[in-house]
Design a protein around this motif. Structure first.
Motif, PDB file in Angstrom:
ATOM      1  N   ALA A   1      54.206  38.789   3.819  1.00 53.13           N
ATOM      2  CA  ALA A   1      54.791  37.646   3.270  1.00 53.13           C
ATOM      3  C   ALA A   1      55.350  37.802   1.731  1.00 53.13           C
ATOM      4  O   ALA A   1      56.492  37.044   1.815  1.00 53.13           O
ATOM      5  CB  ALA A   1      53.409  36.763   2.938  1.00 53.13           C
ATOM      6  N   ILE A   2      54.921  38.518   1.046  1.00 51.78           N
ATOM      7  CA  ILE A   2      55.533  38.734  -0.097  1.00 51.78           C
ATOM      8  C   ILE A   2      56.900  39.532   0.087  1.00 51.78           C
ATOM      9  O   ILE A   2      57.728  38.890  -0.614  1.00 51.78           O
ATOM     10  CB  ILE A   2      54.739  39.882  -1.167  1.00 51.78           C
TER      11      ILE A   2
ATOM     12  N   MET B   1      52.433  31.277 -12.442  1.00 54.07           N
ATOM     13  CA  MET B   1      52.832  32.216 -11.282  1.00 54.07           C
ATOM     14  C   MET B   1      54.208  32.808 -11.568  1.00 54.07           C
ATOM     15  O   MET B   1      54.959  32.022 -11.912  1.00 54.07           O
ATOM     16  CB  MET B   1      52.526  31.683 -10.044  1.00 54.07           C
ATOM     17  N   ARG B   2      54.425  33.966 -11.223  1.00 58.61           N
ATOM     18  CA  ARG B   2      55.817  34.393 -10.966  1.00 58.61           C
ATOM     19  C   ARG B   2      56.449  34.066  -9.559  1.00 58.61           C
ATOM     20  O   ARG B   2      55.584  33.808  -8.589  1.00 58.61           O
ATOM     21  CB  ARG B   2      55.999  35.866 -11.131  1.00 58.61           C
ATOM     22  N   ASP B   3      57.850  33.962  -9.670  1.00 54.07           N
ATOM     23  CA  ASP B   3      58.276  33.397  -8.343  1.00 54.07           C
ATOM     24  C   ASP B   3      58.083  34.182  -6.932  1.00 54.07           C
ATOM     25  O   ASP B   3      58.050  33.596  -6.153  1.00 54.07           O
ATOM     26  CB  ASP B   3      59.706  33.231  -8.511  1.00 54.07           C
ATOM     27  N   ASP B   4      57.644  35.458  -7.435  1.00 52.70           N
ATOM     28  CA  ASP B   4      57.520  36.272  -6.011  1.00 52.70           C
ATOM     29  C   ASP B   4      55.976  36.707  -5.868  1.00 52.70           C
ATOM     30  O   ASP B   4      55.681  37.563  -5.173  1.00 52.70           O
ATOM     31  CB  ASP B   4      58.125  37.740  -6.464  1.00 52.70           C
ATOM     32  N   GLU B   5      55.161  35.735  -6.455  1.00 53.31           N
ATOM     33  CA  GLU B   5      53.613  35.720  -6.161  1.00 53.31           C
ATOM     34  C   GLU B   5      52.997  34.734  -5.274  1.00 53.31           C
ATOM     35  O   GLU B   5      53.768  33.783  -5.023  1.00 53.31           O
ATOM     36  CB  GLU B   5      52.933  35.786  -7.406  1.00 53.31           C
TER      37      GLU B   5
ATOM     38  N   ALA C   1      37.093  28.460 -13.261  1.00 51.63           N
ATOM     39  CA  ALA C   1      37.526  29.443 -12.238  1.00 51.63           C
ATOM     40  C   ALA C   1      38.556  30.316 -12.663  1.00 51.63           C
ATOM     41  O   ALA C   1      39.170  30.212 -13.884  1.00 51.63           O
ATOM     42  CB  ALA C   1      38.012  28.411 -11.031  1.00 51.63           C
ATOM     43  N   THR C   2      38.802  31.190 -11.639  1.00 49.57           N
ATOM     44  CA  THR C   2      40.027  32.243 -12.078  1.00 49.57           C
ATOM     45  C   THR C   2      40.811  32.172 -10.761  1.00 49.57           C
ATOM     46  O   THR C   2      40.314  31.815  -9.463  1.00 49.57           O
ATOM     47  CB  THR C   2      39.424  33.532 -12.259  1.00 49.57           C
ATOM     48  N   VAL C   3      42.151  32.647 -10.835  1.00 47.03           N
ATOM     49  CA  VAL C   3      42.910  32.325  -9.678  1.00 47.03           C
ATOM     50  C   VAL C   3      43.171  33.893  -9.295  1.00 47.03           C
ATOM     51  O   VAL C   3      43.761  34.679 -10.381  1.00 47.03           O
ATOM     52  CB  VAL C   3      44.263  31.506 -10.013  1.00 47.03           C
ATOM     53  N   HIS C   4      43.335  34.315  -8.096  1.00 50.88           N
ATOM     54  CA  HIS C   4      43.908  35.738  -7.777  1.00 50.88           C
ATOM     55  C   HIS C   4      45.475  35.409  -7.255  1.00 50.88           C
ATOM     56  O   HIS C   4      45.494  34.683  -6.088  1.00 50.88           O
ATOM     57  CB  HIS C   4      42.843  36.206  -6.589  1.00 50.88           C
ATOM     58  N   LEU C   5      46.117  36.269  -7.767  1.00 55.21           N
ATOM     59  CA  LEU C   5      47.674  36.286  -7.132  1.00 55.21           C
ATOM     60  C   LEU C   5      47.856  37.854  -6.640  1.00 55.21           C
ATOM     61  O   LEU C   5      47.278  38.990  -7.359  1.00 55.21           O
ATOM     62  CB  LEU C   5      48.321  36.084  -8.366  1.00 55.21           C
ATOM     63  N   SER C   6      48.733  37.764  -5.801  1.00 56.72           N
ATOM     64  CA  SER C   6      49.381  39.042  -5.462  1.00 56.72           C
ATOM     65  C   SER C   6      50.736  38.780  -5.506  1.00 56.72           C
ATOM     66  O   SER C   6      51.497  38.103  -4.960  1.00 56.72           O
ATOM     67  CB  SER C   6      48.971  39.391  -3.860  1.00 56.72           C
ATOM     68  N   GLY C   7      51.617  40.070  -5.704  1.00 59.16           N
ATOM     69  CA  GLY C   7      53.063  40.110  -5.656  1.00 59.16           C
ATOM     70  C   GLY C   7      53.459  41.493  -5.579  1.00 59.16           C
ATOM     71  O   GLY C   7      52.661  42.633  -5.107  1.00 59.16           O
ATOM     72  N   PRO C   8      54.640  41.899  -5.657  1.00 56.79           N
ATOM     73  CA  PRO C   8      55.375  43.080  -5.244  1.00 56.79           C
ATOM     74  C   PRO C   8      54.773  44.152  -6.093  1.00 56.79           C
ATOM     75  O   PRO C   8      54.838  45.347  -5.882  1.00 56.79           O
ATOM     76  CB  PRO C   8      56.754  42.984  -5.469  1.00 56.79           C
ATOM     77  N   ASP C   9      54.220  43.768  -7.334  1.00 54.51           N
ATOM     78  CA  ASP C   9      53.865  44.685  -8.372  1.00 54.51           C
ATOM     79  C   ASP C   9      52.277  44.887  -8.459  1.00 54.51           C
ATOM     80  O   ASP C   9      51.627  45.667  -9.092  1.00 54.51           O
ATOM     81  CB  ASP C   9      54.298  44.579  -9.830  1.00 54.51           C
ATOM     82  N   GLY C  10      51.505  44.256  -7.282  1.00 49.06           N
ATOM     83  CA  GLY C  10      50.250  44.242  -7.295  1.00 49.06           C
ATOM     84  C   GLY C  10      49.595  43.024  -7.523  1.00 49.06           C
ATOM     85  O   GLY C  10      50.239  42.142  -7.270  1.00 49.06           O
TER      86      GLY C  10
END
Length: 334
Positions: free
Chosen positions: A15-16, A206-210, A174-183
């Motif tokens: 998806a990323i 958030m970054r645009d690619d996350e 709370a905390t938010v878990h994010l994934s992107g091309p850099d991990g």
């Protein structure tokens, strides 16, 4: 609506990658906000990436004693989950105060965090709006602003964040878990949404690619002493004029800890941790609560249409403390 391409992703990295290949792409899960924005000519995705097949529907305990909620868990599933209802009833009640059952059945947890404002000017592509088109102005400043911000606004935007769920998540730390091309990375909820400042078109950090993959709740859920108060124009399917998410730790009638987040009053769920800290060791009585409400609203600024929100917010805070205190009395009576 513009012409677009459609694809599906079955894994988070896929998806990323698909999103990185087309920066005019948009992820879609429930689509309860994206489709509205699209239909009103506010969003113009060239590629729609369906993420409903991603393995992000788990609700599971964490090693630290908290709870991790996958981004694709629906609002209804989260609200009615037995563990959330028992350990984090503040979150359950906030979710059930929002939208309608039909929307909650398809809306996702991750999508809820990314809701955009319901400001009338933002949704009207025929008007000026700094959030939609930076630099064009904010007609809400002197126009129809009954629903708009009294805290944290800027000269560029006075829109408010619409979510009920997010107000509770802010109060729960709370905390938010994010994934992107850099991990992957984790953001504290307090740092996830942004105030408008000079960039009202940027809602989050958030970054645009996350991609949001999960929301994590800490061990403390304020299950014994809590309240969610939502003041709105009608009892069903209406956004908050003001909302209050309150969690208390009490020792008798002494406040040990307090978390309080406000909704409907700012560009993001609003907390004042200094005001919260001032409550520690204080008795839970009318004077303490009144002083706290004053601290929370010290920097509030009302406009022609929404000045009433300042007093309304103070009353809602008092009501939330009264509800939490009543739960305390009920616990002692058992």
């Amino acid at each position: 609506m513009n012409r677009f391409s459609y694809t599906r992703a079955s894994e988070v990295p896929q998806a990323i990658d698909q999103h990185c290949a087309n920066r005019a792409a948009a992820f879609i899960a429930g689509g309860t906000n994206l489709v509205d924005l699209w239909r009103e000519n506010v969003a113009h995705p060239q590629l729609v990436i369906d993420i409903n097949r991603l393995p992000l529907r788990q609700i599971e305990p964490t090693a630290a004693g908290g709870l991790k909620i996958g981004a694709l868990v629906t609002n209804s599933a989260a609200a009615y989950d037995a563990t959330i209802s028992a350990r984090y009833p503040l979150l359950s009640k906030a979710i059930l105060a929002g939208a309608s059952p039909q929307i909650r059945n398809v809306a996702s947890v991750g999508g809820n965090l990314l809701q955009r404002t319901r400001c009338l000017y933002f949704y009207d592509a025929g008007t000026r709006c700094n959030k939609r088109e930076p630099g064009t102005g904010c007609p809400a400043m002197e126009g129809v602003n009954r629903m708009h911000a009294i805290l944290g606004a800027s000269e560029h935007c006075i829109a408010v964040h619409p979510s009920d769920m997010c107000v509770a998540l802010a109060a729960l730390d709370a905390t938010v878990h994010l994934s992107g091309p850099d991990g992957s990375r984790v953001l504290p909820f307090a740092d996830f949404h942004r105030l408008p400042g000079d960039t009202p078109h940027i809602d989050t950090n958030m970054r645009d690619d996350e991609l949001i993959t999960a929301v994590e709740l800490p061990k403390q859920g304020f299950a014994e002493h809590h309240a969610y108060v939502k003041v709105r124009d009608r009892a069903s399917y209406a956004f908050a004029l003001v909302s209050v998410a309150l969690g208390l730790e009490l020792a008798g009638d002494i406040i040990v800890n307090a978390h309080c987040a406000l909704g409907g009053v700012a560009h993001k769920p609003w907390r004042n941790t200094d005001a919260e800290a001032s409550l520690r060791g204080k008795p839970l009585n009318a004077d303490t609560v009144r002083n706290f409400a004053t601290d929370m609203l010290r920097d509030a600024r009302g406009r022609r249409g929404n000045a009433f929100k300042i007093e309304l917010t103070a009353r809602a805070i008092e009501r939330a403390f009264a509800m939490a205190a009543q739960r305390s009395l009920e616990e002692h009576a058992r």
